[in-house]
Design an enzyme around this catalytic site. Structure first.
Site, short mmCIF file in Angstrom:
data_model
loop_
_atom_site.label_atom_id
_atom_site.label_comp_id
_atom_site.label_asym_id
_atom_site.label_seq_id
_atom_site.Cartn_x
_atom_site.Cartn_y
_atom_site.Cartn_z
N ASN A 175 0.84 -1.22 0.00
CA ASN A 175 0.00 0.00 0.00
C ASN A 175 0.86 1.26 0.00
O ASN A 175 0.79 2.10 0.89
CB ASN A 175 -1.03 -0.01 1.14
CG ASN A 175 -0.42 -0.10 2.53
OD1 ASN A 175 0.73 -0.48 2.71
ND2 ASN A 175 -1.21 0.25 3.54
N ASP A 232 -3.12 -5.72 1.33
CA ASP A 232 -3.12 -5.26 2.73
C ASP A 232 -3.26 -3.75 2.88
O ASP A 232 -2.71 -2.96 2.13
CB ASP A 232 -1.87 -5.70 3.48
CG ASP A 232 -1.97 -5.31 4.94
OD1 ASP A 232 -2.88 -5.80 5.61
OD2 ASP A 232 -1.19 -4.46 5.40
N ASP A 236 2.94 -5.89 11.74
CA ASP A 236 2.13 -4.91 11.00
C ASP A 236 2.66 -3.50 11.31
O ASP A 236 1.89 -2.54 11.43
CB ASP A 236 0.64 -5.03 11.34
CG ASP A 236 -0.26 -4.25 10.38
OD1 ASP A 236 0.26 -3.71 9.38
OD2 ASP A 236 -1.48 -4.18 10.64
O1 DOR Z 1 -3.34 -0.78 11.33
C1 DOR Z 1 -3.07 -0.92 10.15
N1 DOR Z 1 -2.26 -0.05 9.49
N2 DOR Z 1 -3.58 -1.97 9.52
C2 DOR Z 1 -3.46 -2.11 8.18
O2 DOR Z 1 -3.95 -3.07 7.68
C3 DOR Z 1 -2.72 -1.10 7.40
C4 DOR Z 1 -1.77 -0.35 8.21
C5 DOR Z 1 -1.25 0.89 7.52
O3 DOR Z 1 -0.92 0.84 6.33
O4 DOR Z 1 -1.10 1.91 8.20
ZN ZN Z 2 -3.67 -5.27 7.26
#
Ligand code: DOR
Ligand code: ZN
Length: 429
Positions: A94, A152, A306
């Site tokens: 992302n 994701d 994460d």
């Molecule tokens: O808490 C999160 N932050 N969950 C995700 O799935 C994406 C991530 C982000 O890109 O900041």
């Molecule tokens: Zn995620």
């Protein structure tokens, strides 16, 4: 450069190792493992009292580059990874542009090769622009080194679309990693739906919003034969779904984060601390216990962070406006040692499976062991070092760590990546 790593307690369950020995590294590989190895022409690093394990890999990390360099860069976030004891990370797609074609994969790899402090294994998007409409350029990305596919940050909303991703992408023999979130059900949910959302007056993100997509994707793994990996599992019924899928013999794995194991919705108080706003949200104590039970019984395959850096100004907005995500890669090893190993919930061998062996297996990477011939990707930690998360700041560009201020015991001291030292005495090189 040749190193003799002397007198550490080596734990490598894949090779049946659990005891004090010396490890000799020459070039990028281990050349000898045994007792009282000779030091000829080696730099000797004395490691008595420390543990030495196959290098840790965090298979769920947001490096933010390209596009969100105000949150973090490949340099800053791999620096944080090295500080946390990691030898490699799987980067999420992302970014901006989204990592949905070979050019972006190549870009991430080339910046990592030039500026990175650990290996970077890029995950490619399932769909173009993470929009869930058109397949990403999967073959192109694999040709450039993508190790897995995921949207994701979002779930793939349509079941038919997810089926097409799996049907088409399975020819590359990569794992589909699923961020399970039904957007129609979750809507603008901010925190776990239930006591927490009621108490704080915030919109709820129900457990079912995650479980529906876990169940759906398990069904699609059954239908297509593609390998499925559930990301950051957070609910008791989600763990149960994965447990049942495994019992059925389906190619399904899952991962859990320290924050979904060691924090609960109860941590979010009237201060509305936005560091605790994560996606999926912190759940109930019963959910956290179920995730830990999955770690113990083998349902959970990997512990990941994460790691999601955000700029201070983004996280200092009102709770509803702040972005989801917390950092954690500098603390995860310490949190697992403190909350699982020291308490006897799991042993060091299981920790190595969860943080090193299984992530490599799920991503289809070359296995690493503490044996002659293996790549010298190694993590050394001092199990007795007590410290407070955040006390000396962070290597990450961001400081939105939800464990800031927590007292922990155990810390990475030395890291080697392909025989090259990236962390020495706790200092990133
Ligand atoms: O808490 C999160 N932050 N969950 C995700 O799935 C994406 C991530 C982000 O890109 O900041
Ligand atoms: Zn995620």
């Amino acid at each position: 450069m040749a190193f003799l790593l002397k007198g550490a307690h080596v734990v490598d369950p894949a090779n049946g190792l659990d005891g004090i020995m010396d490890v000799k590294v020459d070039g990028e590989r281990i050349v000898e493992v045994g007792e009282n190895l000779s030091a000829d022409a080696c730099e000797v690093i004395e490691l008595s009292g420390k543990y030495l394990v196959p290098g840790l890999v965090d298979m769920h990390v947001h490096l933010r580059e390209p596009g969100y360099e105000h949150k973090g860069t490949i340099e800053s976030e791999t620096r944080a990874a090295a500080k946390g004891g990691m030898t490699g990370v799987c980067s999420m797609p992302n970014t901006d542009p989204v990592t949905d074609n070979g050019t972006v994969v190549e870009y991430v790899k080339s910046v990592a090769a030039r500026e990175g402090h650990c290996r970077v294994f890029p995950a490619g998007a399932c769909s173009k622009g993470l929009k869930g409409e058109i397949l990403s350029e999967m073959g192109d990305m694999v040709a450039h080194g993508a190790v897995a596919f995921t949207d994701d940050g979002r779930g793939v909303q349509g079941a038919g679309m997810m089926r097409r991703c799996m049907d088409y992408g399975k020819m590359f023999n990569k794992t589909f990693m699923s961020h399970a979130q039904d957007e129609d059900l979750v809507g603008e949910g901010q925190v776990n739906e239930g006591v927490c959302s009621t108490r704080l007056g915030l919109l709820g993100w129900p457990a079912e919003g995650e479980e529906i997509q876990i169940a759906r994707d398990i069904a699609l793994a059954r239908l297509t034969g593609a390998k499925l990996h559930i990301q950051h599992i957070s609910t008791a019924r989600g763990v149960e779904l994965v447990r049942a899928a495994k019992a059925e013999g389906l190619p399904v794995t899952c991962e859990a984060t320290p924050h979904h194991m060691f924090l609960t919705e109860d941590a979010i108080t009237g201060t509305y601390d936005t560091r605790l706003k994560v996606n999926p949200p912190l759940r109930t104590a019963a959910d956290a216990e179920a995730v830990i039970a999955g770690v113990v019984d083998g349902t959970v395959d990997a512990i990941v962070t994460d790691h999601a850096p955000h700029a201070a100004w983004e996280k200092s907005r009102e709770f509803e406006l702040a972005p989801f995500g917390m950092t954690g890669i500098e603390a995860s090893l310490a949190l697992v040692l403190t909350n699982l190993v020291a308490k006897g919930t799991i042993d060091y061998g299981r920790m190595v499976e969860l943080m090193s062996i299984n992530p490599r297996r799920i991503l289809g990477l070359e296995p690493v062991g503490v044996v002659a011939g293996s790549l010298a990707d190694l993590t050394v930690f001092n199990p007795a070092c007590s410290w407070t998360v955040g006390e000396d700041g962070y290597e990450s560009k961001a400081d939105n760590c939800g464990f800031d201020g927590c007292a922990v015991t155990g810390r990475a001291t030395d890291v080697f990546v392909g025989g090259k030292q990236t962390l020495r005495d706790g200092v990133v090189l």
